[in-house]
Design a protein around this motif. Structure first.
Motif, PDB file in Angstrom:
ATOM      1  N   GLU A   1      10.930   8.379  -4.503  1.00  0.00           N
ATOM      2  CA  GLU A   1      11.582   7.267  -5.197  1.00  0.00           C
ATOM      3  C   GLU A   1      12.353   6.377  -4.225  1.00  0.00           C
ATOM      4  O   GLU A   1      12.302   5.146  -4.319  1.00  0.00           O
ATOM      5  N   ASP A   2      13.066   6.997  -3.288  1.00  0.00           N
ATOM      6  CA  ASP A   2      13.831   6.219  -2.306  1.00  0.00           C
ATOM      7  C   ASP A   2      12.901   5.394  -1.413  1.00  0.00           C
ATOM      8  O   ASP A   2      13.166   4.214  -1.133  1.00  0.00           O
TER       9      ASP A   2
ATOM     10  N   ALA B   1       0.831  -1.203   0.000  1.00  0.00           N
ATOM     11  CA  ALA B   1       0.000   0.000   0.000  1.00  0.00           C
ATOM     12  C   ALA B   1       0.866   1.254   0.000  1.00  0.00           C
ATOM     13  O   ALA B   1       0.562   2.242  -0.686  1.00  0.00           O
ATOM     14  N   LYS B   2       1.945   1.221   0.758  1.00  0.00           N
ATOM     15  CA  LYS B   2       2.875   2.352   0.779  1.00  0.00           C
ATOM     16  C   LYS B   2       3.491   2.557  -0.603  1.00  0.00           C
ATOM     17  O   LYS B   2       3.538   3.677  -1.122  1.00  0.00           O
TER      18      LYS B   2
ATOM     19  N   ALA C   1      12.471   1.113  -1.134  1.00  0.00           N
ATOM     20  CA  ALA C   1      12.520   0.358   0.119  1.00  0.00           C
ATOM     21  C   ALA C   1      11.223  -0.408   0.353  1.00  0.00           C
ATOM     22  O   ALA C   1      11.242  -1.586   0.752  1.00  0.00           O
ATOM     23  N   ALA C   2      10.081   0.239   0.094  1.00  0.00           N
ATOM     24  CA  ALA C   2       8.785  -0.417   0.293  1.00  0.00           C
ATOM     25  C   ALA C   2       8.619  -1.593  -0.662  1.00  0.00           C
ATOM     26  O   ALA C   2       8.083  -2.647  -0.285  1.00  0.00           O
ATOM     27  N   SER C   3       9.085  -1.436  -1.890  1.00  0.00           N
ATOM     28  CA  SER C   3       8.971  -2.509  -2.884  1.00  0.00           C
ATOM     29  C   SER C   3       9.782  -3.733  -2.474  1.00  0.00           C
ATOM     30  O   SER C   3       9.337  -4.876  -2.645  1.00  0.00           O
ATOM     31  N   GLU C   4      10.965  -3.495  -1.922  1.00  0.00           N
ATOM     32  CA  GLU C   4      11.810  -4.611  -1.498  1.00  0.00           C
ATOM     33  C   GLU C   4      11.159  -5.388  -0.357  1.00  0.00           C
ATOM     34  O   GLU C   4      11.168  -6.623  -0.347  1.00  0.00           O
TER      35      GLU C   4
END
Length: 352
Positions: A195-196, A167-168, A200-203
């Motif tokens: 973007e940063d 969600a983030k 991090a959220a995607s990982e």
């Protein structure tokens, strides 16, 4: 309270640990519901990354308190406001703003006890405890994200955490897309921040998305990520938090941080400890020895806090024998705060 009187606005997320510390402060200081506007920022939907909120707090964190400047409290003067974005600063501000010497337009008749330490020595201890609780070593977010040291536990916690980070990620992606279309005007610095955070959220979303898969089904890259996760989880719980709990036990006096009276440090400690006890499987009904016992077991490797605090219960009648109680300082602290009205209100729906 009259509409012409400026009020502070608290931007908060109810499950947030540090928002809980501020809510405890509001209750302990006797603020009425009308004195501060409470505005929910839903972290589970990534609302803290919205451009409108970033203008208040570029760090995208809660709690955030937008308070009127003292010189503009009069109804005859145009109000000016300042955003406070650090939990420690917010709590100190709230402590000072409702007292016998403040100019707050209070509507509450409740007592407003001073929570700041009365001596330089106690102030030093208080600041040391608060700084420790807000250190990277004690990070409550890390304790939550890395609360699995084996595959079975990881499989249990991954659905909620995967949804949170996804969600983030999606909320940030939507903001970036709107910026690219020109629907919103974001600076290069804000775009880089998005973007940063998105990376991090995607990982994390990917890691927890694979959390229910057995290791045999993972790609070599995913296996390496999982191994790295477990190593970090052990560091967080078995080293960092173990060290923090040990230091707290040494620095606090008991049953509260500075002795018999509640102080600023206890608001931070109470919220922080509630989160750790929750992650260790504790419940709001647990008494101190039980709650801290669960936390000690969760740390693992035979960890146990020293039982170095002794107190004597009140005598029930003239014939009853009263024996001293010996327990760890954190267990005594838990027993002390769980009986307070502020604690019962903030955690009315359970620990978080």
């Amino acid at each position: 309270m009259a509409d012409s009187v400026p009020k502070a606005s608290l931007y908060y997320y109810p499950p947030s640990i540090w928002c809980a510390a501020v809510l405890l402060c509001l209750e302990e200081k006797g603020y009425s519901e009308e004195e501060i506007d409470k505005k929910v920022v839903d972290l589970s939907k990534g609302e803290n990354y919205a451009l409108s909120f970033l203008r208040l707090n570029p760090k995208a964190t809660v709690p955030t308190l937008v308070a009127p400047l003292e010189k503009t409290l009069s109804a005859e003067v145009e109000s000016r406001f300042k955003a406070l974005t650090e939990t420690k600063t917010i709590i100190e501000f709230l402590d000072k703003s409702r007292s016998a010497f403040s100019r707050t337009n209070t509507t509450s008749s409740a007592p407003a006890p001073a929570l700041a330490p009365a001596t330089i020595a106690f102030t030093t201890v208080s600041n040391s405890i608060i700084d420790l609780l807000h250190s990277d070593e004690a990070h409550p977010g890390a304790a939550r994200w890395y609360n699995a040291r084996d595959e079975a536990t990881l499989a249990k916690i991954c659905p909620s955490l995967q949804a949170f980070f996804a969600a983030k990620r999606d909320a940030i992606a939507a903001s970036l897309a709107e910026s690219e279309k020109g629907a919103i005007q974001a600076s290069a610095k804000t775009k880089k921040f998005w973007e940063d955070k998105s990376t991090a959220a995607s990982e994390f979303a990917q890691l927890f998305g694979d959390g229910e898969k057995p290791e045999s089904e993972l790609s070599p890259e995913a296996k390496a990520k999982r191994e790295e996760y477990f190593n970090t989880a052990k560091l967080v719980w078995e080293t960092n938090l173990r060290n923090v709990l040990t230091r707290l036990s040494k620095e606090m006096i008991g049953p509260h941080a500075l002795g018999d009276q509640l102080s600023l440090a206890d608001l931070h400690l109470g919220a922080w400890l509630a989160r750790l006890v929750t992650l260790a499987g504790g419940d709001i009904s647990d008494k101190g020895d039980v709650a801290i016992g669960k936390l000690e077991k969760h740390i693992g490797n035979g960890f146990a806090l020293p039982k170095d605090f002794q107190w004597t219960p009140a005598r029930r009648d003239d014939t009853s024998e009263v024996k001293p109680v010996v327990q760890s300082k954190l267990a005594a602290f838990w027993d002390a705060v769980r009986e307070r009205p502020s604690w019962k209100k903030v955690y009315a729906n359970g620990l978080h």
